[in-house]
Design an enzyme around this catalytic site. Sequence first.
Site: not given
Length: 288
Positions: A2-3, A92
């Site tokens: 992600p940016e 996770h």
Amino acid sequence: MPELPEVETVRRGLEPWVKGKKLKRIDLVHKGGNRSSTFAPLNAVEGAKILDLKRRGKFLWFQLNRDLALVAHLGMSGQFLVKSKKADDEKHLRVRIDCGDRKNEIRFIDQRTFGWVAIDELVEEDGEKIPRSFARIAPDIFDSKFDATRFKGKLTNKKSAIKRVLLDQTVMSGVGNIYADEALWLAKIHPERLANTLSEVEIKALLTAVKKVMSKALKQGGTSFDDLYINVNGESGYFAVELEAYGQEDEPCSRCGVLIRRIVFGNRSSHFCPNCQKNLKKSGAKRV
DNA sequence: CATCGACCCTGCGGGC
DNA sequence: TGCCCGCAGGGTCGAT
């Protein structure tokens, strides 16, 4: 993964679930590759009120009514999801946060473990308290603290490929591999151009491009290639269909028709149009 | 100091 | 089918 547009989408989605709420309980379910120095164990902030959820570039923090902040980074595969307390744990799942909602809880899930959730102490910056570990991160381009003059000054001192400099979060934060390639394509600048060779006009075009590309992506909820990046409700963003350079190897450039090329340097792929984005200097990068 | 490659970790898809 | 390789929206660290 992600940016800035993706992280901001997550921040906006999460905000109503946390702002003004009490951090009732926070559990480290499974330790990931948390390499940020944890100032204190996560449960040190249990009982604190969450005043705000803030972001600088790709870095998130929960502002609390304490002298500590809860800090987080999504890394390559981190997600914050709002899930039913009854839902099975994800494979996770790393951190579980209970903000007092009867039905739902917040989960931090991270397949590759490059992301982290931690506690940090606060330091003063321009009359504002921010996490100590974030003080070295430059403001992002949407931040009122962003300083274009400082950015230009940094570039003129960098004898390094402009793509590398864009990914350096201490120069300008929030830009990652996708939006660096997209912005350079839009500004017609070769990724390997040395930063200190850019003209005033080119730097201005680059800043405009960075802002344009990221605000456009943000409007569409970010870029999703798969379900590793999704918002807090599990929905994808729709910017991927508009990518002009990133991931477009051997596809025709939409401006000139010449095929987009991929090269590797700095351990990452760069995509660009060899016609629109010419380099003046000889490049040492390997053609792929 | 500034710069750069190696590295952290898990999973997927392609080639053989 | 299975194995090996390259690849992935990240940052950090140590060698030069």
